[in-house]
Design a protein around this motif. Structure first.
Motif: not given
Ligand code: ZN
Length: 128
Positions: A34-46
């Protein structure tokens, strides 16, 4: 990567919810967040892509808040719920419900929107 501040990103999300155009974020590996998010919490993908939030969610947990944060003091008591919308879980306030009404249970269906008290906006749910 966006220059939006976390606060602005959350407001953008709440505005979209209020318009019935809620979304969640999905990375190229299929992780949902869910936003706000600048990277995936699982794998770090931006590289996060917006996906439409399902219209209907299912309550998985709820609790009555009787002693809230100061900004929400006037609204207490109120019911806070966690609802599952497809791959993501949103936490929000359940609107139009008597906090002492114990007939609403996990599994109840809700739609997500946004509401506010004073200057504080928040995720809100309405029973379907
Ligand atoms: Zn990921």
């Amino acid at each position: 990567m966006s220059d939006e501040s976390v606060e602005t990103a959350f407001d953008t999300f709440l505005n979209a919810l209020a318009d019935g155009k809620g979304y969640y974020l999905k990375c190229m590996n299929g992780h949902a967040s869910l936003p706000p998010r600048y990277g995936c919490p699982d794998c770090g993908a931006t590289d996060l892509e917006r996906q439409p939030l399902p219209d209907v969610g299912e309550i998985v947990a709820m609790t009555t808040i009787r002693v809230p944060a100061p900004a929400f003091a006037e609204a207490a008591p109120y019911v806070l719920a966690v609802a599952k919308f497809g791959p993501v879980r949103l936490t929000g306030r359940l609107l139009n419900i008597d906090p002492d009404d114990d007939t609403v249970e996990s599994g109840a269906l809700v739609s997500a929107t946004a509401s506010s008290v004073g200057d504080e906006s928040f995720v809100a749910f309405e029973l379907r």
